[in-house]
Motif scaffolding. Structure first.
Motif, PDB file in Angstrom:
ATOM      1  N   ALA A  22       0.848  -1.186   0.000  1.00  0.00           N
ATOM      2  CA  ALA A  22       0.000   0.000   0.000  1.00  0.00           C
ATOM      3  C   ALA A  22       0.886   1.239   0.000  1.00  0.00           C
ATOM      4  CB  ALA A  22      -0.905   0.001   1.224  1.00  0.00           C
ATOM      5  N   MET A  23       0.670   2.110  -0.976  1.00  0.00           N
ATOM      6  CA  MET A  23       1.513   3.292  -1.141  1.00  0.00           C
ATOM      7  C   MET A  23       0.725   4.568  -0.887  1.00  0.00           C
ATOM      8  SD  MET A  23       3.807   2.296  -4.441  1.00  0.00           S
ATOM      9  CE  MET A  23       4.958   0.917  -4.348  1.00  0.00           C
ATOM     10  N   SER A  24       1.349   5.517  -0.243  1.00  0.00           N
ATOM     11  CA  SER A  24       0.733   6.817  -0.017  1.00  0.00           C
ATOM     12  C   SER A  24       1.793   7.898  -0.167  1.00  0.00           C
ATOM     13  CB  SER A  24       0.102   6.895   1.376  1.00  0.00           C
ATOM     14  OG  SER A  24       1.064   6.675   2.375  1.00  0.00           O
ATOM     15  N   GLY A  25       1.348   9.100  -0.529  1.00  0.00           N
ATOM     16  CA  GLY A  25       2.273  10.212  -0.678  1.00  0.00           C
ATOM     17  C   GLY A  25       2.969  10.263  -2.016  1.00  0.00           C
ATOM     18  N   LEU A  26       2.530   9.461  -2.970  1.00  0.00           N
ATOM     19  CA  LEU A  26       3.122   9.489  -4.301  1.00  0.00           C
ATOM     20  C   LEU A  26       2.062   9.121  -5.333  1.00  0.00           C
ATOM     21  CD1 LEU A  26       3.548   6.334  -5.400  1.00  0.00           C
ATOM     22  CD2 LEU A  26       5.304   6.343  -3.648  1.00  0.00           C
ATOM     23  N   THR A  27       2.381   9.391  -6.577  1.00  0.00           N
ATOM     24  CA  THR A  27       1.482   9.001  -7.657  1.00  0.00           C
ATOM     25  C   THR A  27       2.211   8.035  -8.580  1.00  0.00           C
ATOM     26  OG1 THR A  27       2.162  10.855  -9.039  1.00  0.00           O
ATOM     27  CG2 THR A  27       0.286  11.217  -7.580  1.00  0.00           C
ATOM     28  N   PHE A  28       1.487   7.098  -9.144  1.00  0.00           N
ATOM     29  CA  PHE A  28       2.102   6.127 -10.035  1.00  0.00           C
ATOM     30  C   PHE A  28       2.526   6.775 -11.346  1.00  0.00           C
ATOM     31  CE2 PHE A  28       1.735   2.624  -7.425  1.00  0.00           C
ATOM     32  CZ  PHE A  28       0.458   2.470  -6.914  1.00  0.00           C
ATOM     33  N   ASP A  29       1.954   7.917 -11.679  1.00  0.00           N
ATOM     34  CA  ASP A  29       2.274   8.556 -12.951  1.00  0.00           C
ATOM     35  C   ASP A  29       3.728   8.996 -13.034  1.00  0.00           C
ATOM     36  OD1 ASP A  29      -0.978  10.160 -13.359  1.00  0.00           O
ATOM     37  OD2 ASP A  29      -0.241   8.166 -13.895  1.00  0.00           O
ATOM     38  N   ASP A  30       4.331   9.310 -11.893  1.00  0.00           N
ATOM     39  CA  ASP A  30       5.711   9.784 -11.936  1.00  0.00           C
ATOM     40  C   ASP A  30       6.653   8.967 -11.067  1.00  0.00           C
ATOM     41  OD1 ASP A  30       4.975  12.742  -9.871  1.00  0.00           O
ATOM     42  OD2 ASP A  30       4.891  10.591  -9.450  1.00  0.00           O
ATOM     43  N   HIS A  31       6.249   7.726 -10.767  1.00  0.00           N
ATOM     44  CA  HIS A  31       7.114   6.856  -9.987  1.00  0.00           C
ATOM     45  C   HIS A  31       7.202   5.472 -10.604  1.00  0.00           C
ATOM     46  CE1 HIS A  31       6.738   9.893  -6.812  1.00  0.00           C
ATOM     47  NE2 HIS A  31       7.779   9.321  -6.243  1.00  0.00           N
ATOM     48  N   ASN A  32       8.406   4.962 -10.658  1.00  0.00           N
ATOM     49  CA  ASN A  32       8.616   3.570 -11.007  1.00  0.00           C
ATOM     50  C   ASN A  32       8.402   2.726  -9.759  1.00  0.00           C
ATOM     51  OD1 ASN A  32       9.559   4.319 -13.659  1.00  0.00           O
ATOM     52  ND2 ASN A  32      11.489   4.895 -12.690  1.00  0.00           N
ATOM     53  N   ILE A  33       7.948   1.502  -9.970  1.00  0.00           N
ATOM     54  CA  ILE A  33       7.614   0.622  -8.853  1.00  0.00           C
ATOM     55  C   ILE A  33       8.415  -0.662  -8.973  1.00  0.00           C
ATOM     56  CG2 ILE A  33       5.761  -0.611  -7.692  1.00  0.00           C
ATOM     57  CD1 ILE A  33       5.504   2.417  -7.609  1.00  0.00           C
ATOM     58  N   GLY A  34       8.837  -1.187  -7.831  1.00  0.00           N
ATOM     59  CA  GLY A  34       9.591  -2.427  -7.888  1.00  0.00           C
ATOM     60  C   GLY A  34       9.387  -3.307  -6.672  1.00  0.00           C
ATOM     61  N   TRP A  35       9.639  -4.580  -6.860  1.00  0.00           N
ATOM     62  CA  TRP A  35       9.676  -5.557  -5.768  1.00  0.00           C
ATOM     63  C   TRP A  35      11.092  -6.130  -5.704  1.00  0.00           C
ATOM     64  CZ3 TRP A  35       6.339  -6.581  -1.956  1.00  0.00           C
ATOM     65  CH2 TRP A  35       4.999  -6.223  -2.116  1.00  0.00           C
ATOM     66  N   PHE A  36      11.607  -6.210  -4.501  1.00  0.00           N
ATOM     67  CA  PHE A  36      12.938  -6.736  -4.270  1.00  0.00           C
ATOM     68  C   PHE A  36      12.873  -7.749  -3.131  1.00  0.00           C
ATOM     69  CE2 PHE A  36      15.533  -3.701  -6.716  1.00  0.00           C
ATOM     70  CZ  PHE A  36      14.583  -2.735  -6.992  1.00  0.00           C
ATOM     71  N   ARG A  37      13.934  -8.531  -2.985  1.00  0.00           N
ATOM     72  CA  ARG A  37      13.986  -9.460  -1.859  1.00  0.00           C
ATOM     73  C   ARG A  37      15.421  -9.598  -1.380  1.00  0.00           C
ATOM     74  NH1 ARG A  37      12.941 -15.528  -4.447  1.00  0.00           N
ATOM     75  NH2 ARG A  37      15.025 -15.789  -5.349  1.00  0.00           N
ATOM     76  N   GLN A  38      15.548  -9.993  -0.116  1.00  0.00           N
ATOM     77  CA  GLN A  38      16.858 -10.245   0.455  1.00  0.00           C
ATOM     78  C   GLN A  38      16.792 -11.505   1.293  1.00  0.00           C
ATOM     79  OE1 GLN A  38      18.603  -7.021   2.744  1.00  0.00           O
ATOM     80  NE2 GLN A  38      20.649  -7.828   2.395  1.00  0.00           N
ATOM     81  N   ALA A  39      17.549 -12.496   0.857  1.00  0.00           N
ATOM     82  CA  ALA A  39      17.637 -13.763   1.586  1.00  0.00           C
ATOM     83  C   ALA A  39      18.743 -13.666   2.628  1.00  0.00           C
ATOM     84  CB  ALA A  39      17.916 -14.893   0.613  1.00  0.00           C
ATOM     85  N   PRO A  40      18.684 -14.496   3.661  1.00  0.00           N
ATOM     86  CA  PRO A  40      19.716 -14.461   4.701  1.00  0.00           C
ATOM     87  C   PRO A  40      21.113 -14.644   4.117  1.00  0.00           C
ATOM     88  CG  PRO A  40      17.891 -15.821   5.393  1.00  0.00           C
ATOM     89  CD  PRO A  40      17.631 -15.479   3.960  1.00  0.00           C
TER      90      PRO A  40
END
Length: 124
Positions: A22-40
């Motif tokens: 859930a995102m707030s304080g930004l708009t998708f029109d001017d932001h790139n979005i990503g998913w990342f992960r970090q394993a132990p």
């Protein structure tokens, strides 16, 4: 800007999970979005990123069709559908947002805002 992930948990191999951001304080029109992960013991790595300028979405090679990123603009929420999970998918998963003008691919450097992360544990 605030990003809050949810949906993580412990599952058996072969099962599915859907993560939400859930995102707030930004708009998708001017932001790139990503998913990342970090394993132990490993560095954070990109899973999937969406370039808002050209509308393209990229996936890491190892995803091999198992994960899908999607955006619900009405809810200001980004999802990561993860299917056929494997024990090696165990990691902390985080969503991120970055200004569209700073696109450098699905790399950490291009994303300035991050969620706190949600733990995904896959057992065999």
């Amino acid at each position: 800007v605030q990003l809050v992930e949810s949906g993580g948990g412990s599952v058996l191999a072969g099962r599915s999970l859907r993560l939400s951001c859930a995102m707030s304080g930004l708009t998708f029109d001017d932001h790139n979005i990503g998913w990342f992960r970090q394993a132990p013991g490993k560095e954070r790595e990109g899973i999937s990123c969406s370039n808002t300028d050209d509308g393209t979405t990229s996936y890491a090679d190892w995803v091999k069709g198992r994960f899908t990123i999607s955006i619900d603009r009405a809810k200001n929420t980004v999802y990561l559908q993860m299917n056929n999970l494997r024990p090696e998918d165990t990691a902390v998963y985080s969503c991120a947002a970055g200004f569209s003008s700073l696109w450098v691919g699905c790399k950490i450097a291009g994303f300035a805002s991050w969620g706190q992360g949600t733990q995904v544990t896959v057992s065999s």
